[in-house]
Design a protein around this motif. Structure first.
Motif, PDB file in Angstrom:
ATOM      1  N   ALA A  54       0.822  -1.216   0.000  1.00 12.54           N
ATOM      2  CA  ALA A  54       0.000   0.000   0.000  1.00 12.54           C
ATOM      3  C   ALA A  54       0.854   1.264   0.000  1.00 12.54           C
ATOM      4  CB  ALA A  54      -0.927  -0.009   1.209  1.00 12.54           C
ATOM      5  N   GLY A  55       2.184   1.123   0.037  1.00 11.62           N
ATOM      6  CA  GLY A  55       3.074   2.289   0.036  1.00 11.62           C
ATOM      7  C   GLY A  55       3.194   2.961   1.389  1.00 11.62           C
ATOM      8  N   ARG A  56       2.844   2.258   2.463  1.00 13.24           N
ATOM      9  CA  ARG A  56       2.920   2.819   3.816  1.00 13.24           C
ATOM     10  C   ARG A  56       4.202   2.367   4.514  1.00 13.24           C
ATOM     11  NH1 ARG A  56      -2.536   0.786   3.839  1.00 13.24           N
ATOM     12  NH2 ARG A  56      -1.751  -1.024   4.975  1.00 13.24           N
ATOM     13  N   ASN A  57       4.689   3.231   5.405  1.00 16.24           N
ATOM     14  CA  ASN A  57       5.838   2.911   6.265  1.00 16.24           C
ATOM     15  C   ASN A  57       7.085   2.520   5.478  1.00 16.24           C
ATOM     16  OD1 ASN A  57       4.177   3.309   8.547  1.00 16.24           O
ATOM     17  ND2 ASN A  57       3.506   1.188   8.469  1.00 16.24           N
ATOM     18  N   LEU A  58       7.301   3.181   4.357  1.00 16.01           N
ATOM     19  CA  LEU A  58       8.478   2.912   3.542  1.00 16.01           C
ATOM     20  C   LEU A  58       9.594   3.889   3.888  1.00 16.01           C
ATOM     21  CD1 LEU A  58       6.834   2.443   0.033  1.00 16.01           C
ATOM     22  CD2 LEU A  58       7.538   0.663   1.625  1.00 16.01           C
ATOM     23  N   VAL A  59      10.807   3.401   3.864  1.00 15.37           N
ATOM     24  CA  VAL A  59      11.976   4.255   4.004  1.00 15.37           C
ATOM     25  C   VAL A  59      12.644   4.267   2.633  1.00 15.37           C
ATOM     26  CG1 VAL A  59      14.193   4.595   5.136  1.00 15.37           C
ATOM     27  CG2 VAL A  59      12.262   3.652   6.438  1.00 15.37           C
ATOM     28  N   VAL A  60      12.651   5.412   1.998  1.00 13.92           N
ATOM     29  CA  VAL A  60      13.209   5.534   0.654  1.00 13.92           C
ATOM     30  C   VAL A  60      14.630   6.058   0.759  1.00 13.92           C
ATOM     31  CG1 VAL A  60      12.943   6.624  -1.595  1.00 13.92           C
ATOM     32  CG2 VAL A  60      10.917   5.932  -0.290  1.00 13.92           C
ATOM     33  N   CYS A  61      15.545   5.429   0.065  1.00 17.98           N
ATOM     34  CA  CYS A  61      16.952   5.821   0.097  1.00 17.98           C
ATOM     35  C   CYS A  61      17.390   6.224  -1.306  1.00 17.98           C
ATOM     36  CB  CYS A  61      17.809   4.652   0.595  1.00 17.98           C
ATOM     37  SG  CYS A  61      17.333   4.066   2.230  1.00 17.98           S
ATOM     38  N   LYS A  62      18.258   7.234  -1.359  1.00 21.61           N
ATOM     39  CA  LYS A  62      18.768   7.721  -2.643  1.00 21.61           C
ATOM     40  C   LYS A  62      19.778   6.762  -3.254  1.00 21.61           C
ATOM     41  CE  LYS A  62      18.459  12.326  -0.809  1.00 21.61           C
ATOM     42  NZ  LYS A  62      19.264  13.205  -0.021  1.00 21.61           N
ATOM     43  N   ASN A  63      20.555   6.109  -2.385  1.00 18.94           N
ATOM     44  CA  ASN A  63      21.605   5.201  -2.833  1.00 18.94           C
ATOM     45  C   ASN A  63      22.041   4.339  -1.653  1.00 18.94           C
ATOM     46  OD1 ASN A  63      23.415   6.792  -1.268  1.00 18.94           O
ATOM     47  ND2 ASN A  63      23.627   8.205  -2.999  1.00 18.94           N
ATOM     48  N   ALA A  64      23.043   3.506  -1.860  1.00 17.32           N
ATOM     49  CA  ALA A  64      23.498   2.598  -0.804  1.00 17.32           C
ATOM     50  C   ALA A  64      24.042   3.360   0.395  1.00 17.32           C
ATOM     51  CB  ALA A  64      24.559   1.648  -1.349  1.00 17.32           C
ATOM     52  N   ASP A  65      24.795   4.445   0.155  1.00 24.51           N
ATOM     53  CA  ASP A  65      25.339   5.217   1.276  1.00 24.51           C
ATOM     54  C   ASP A  65      24.218   5.808   2.130  1.00 24.51           C
ATOM     55  OD1 ASP A  65      27.985   4.715   0.615  1.00 24.51           O
ATOM     56  OD2 ASP A  65      28.122   6.474  -0.699  1.00 24.51           O
ATOM     57  N   ASP A  66      23.179   6.311   1.481  1.00 25.84           N
ATOM     58  CA  ASP A  66      22.029   6.859   2.183  1.00 25.84           C
ATOM     59  C   ASP A  66      21.355   5.763   3.016  1.00 25.84           C
ATOM     60  OD1 ASP A  66      20.008   8.690   2.951  1.00 25.84           O
ATOM     61  OD2 ASP A  66      18.759   8.124   1.239  1.00 25.84           O
ATOM     62  N   MET A  67      21.226   4.579   2.431  1.00 21.25           N
ATOM     63  CA  MET A  67      20.600   3.459   3.142  1.00 21.25           C
ATOM     64  C   MET A  67      21.407   3.069   4.367  1.00 21.25           C
ATOM     65  SD  MET A  67      19.959  -0.472   1.912  1.00 21.25           S
ATOM     66  CE  MET A  67      21.707  -0.797   1.883  1.00 21.25           C
ATOM     67  N   PHE A  68      22.732   2.918   4.198  1.00 19.90           N
ATOM     68  CA  PHE A  68      23.573   2.540   5.334  1.00 19.90           C
ATOM     69  C   PHE A  68      23.549   3.621   6.403  1.00 19.90           C
ATOM     70  CE2 PHE A  68      25.837  -0.201   2.096  1.00 19.90           C
ATOM     71  CZ  PHE A  68      25.356  -1.396   2.620  1.00 19.90           C
ATOM     72  N   GLY A  69      23.506   4.869   5.993  1.00 17.08           N
ATOM     73  CA  GLY A  69      23.421   5.964   6.953  1.00 17.08           C
ATOM     74  C   GLY A  69      22.131   5.889   7.764  1.00 17.08           C
ATOM     75  N   LYS A  70      21.025   5.623   7.086  1.00 21.81           N
ATOM     76  CA  LYS A  70      19.744   5.510   7.792  1.00 21.81           C
ATOM     77  C   LYS A  70      19.700   4.295   8.691  1.00 21.81           C
ATOM     78  CE  LYS A  70      17.100   8.166   4.471  1.00 21.81           C
ATOM     79  NZ  LYS A  70      16.129   8.184   3.387  1.00 21.81           N
ATOM     80  N   LEU A  71      20.460   3.256   8.342  1.00 18.34           N
ATOM     81  CA  LEU A  71      20.542   2.075   9.174  1.00 18.34           C
ATOM     82  C   LEU A  71      21.553   2.226  10.310  1.00 18.34           C
ATOM     83  CD1 LEU A  71      20.466  -0.718   6.441  1.00 18.34           C
ATOM     84  CD2 LEU A  71      18.686  -0.227   8.132  1.00 18.34           C
ATOM     85  N   GLY A  72      22.342   3.283  10.254  1.00 18.78           N
ATOM     86  CA  GLY A  72      23.350   3.513  11.272  1.00 18.78           C
ATOM     87  C   GLY A  72      24.559   2.608  11.144  1.00 18.78           C
ATOM     88  N   ILE A  73      24.826   2.219   9.916  1.00 23.18           N
ATOM     89  CA  ILE A  73      25.963   1.315   9.669  1.00 23.18           C
ATOM     90  C   ILE A  73      27.113   2.088   9.083  1.00 23.18           C
ATOM     91  CG2 ILE A  73      26.743  -0.715   8.400  1.00 23.18           C
ATOM     92  CD1 ILE A  73      23.863  -1.710   8.417  1.00 23.18           C
TER      93      ILE A  73
END
Length: 86
Positions: free
Chosen positions: A67-86
């Protein structure tokens, strides 16, 4: 070993085409892919992948993402790892 046994199965045509496209990219015929699957079943004495029934949390997550709810959208891998705190 003589190859004389026949396997017949009805599957969705779209699924068949998509799977055969993957087999082709892997350099396999459908017969070779089925033989590979059967050999893995024999070697592992079971299915060559985990089969589980999704729990309530997994179902809820599937429903939300579909349904497109509760999604975390990342621009790229670095953005994703940053949001994950890695």
């Amino acid at each position: 070993m003589s190859k004389t046994a026949t396997i017949r199965a009805r599957v969705d045509p779209d699924l068949k085409n998509k799977a055969e496209h993957v087999f082709s990219k892997l350099g396999l015929t459908t017969t070779q892919a089925i033989t590979l699957f059967y050999k893995q079943v024999e070697l592992r004495n079971g299915l060559p992948f985990e089969v589980i029934i999704p729990n309530v949390t997994t179902h809820r997550t599937f429903d939300n993402t579909d349904a497109g709810r509760n999604l975390v959208v990342c621009k790229n891998a670095d953005d994703m790892f940053g949001k994950l705190g890695i």
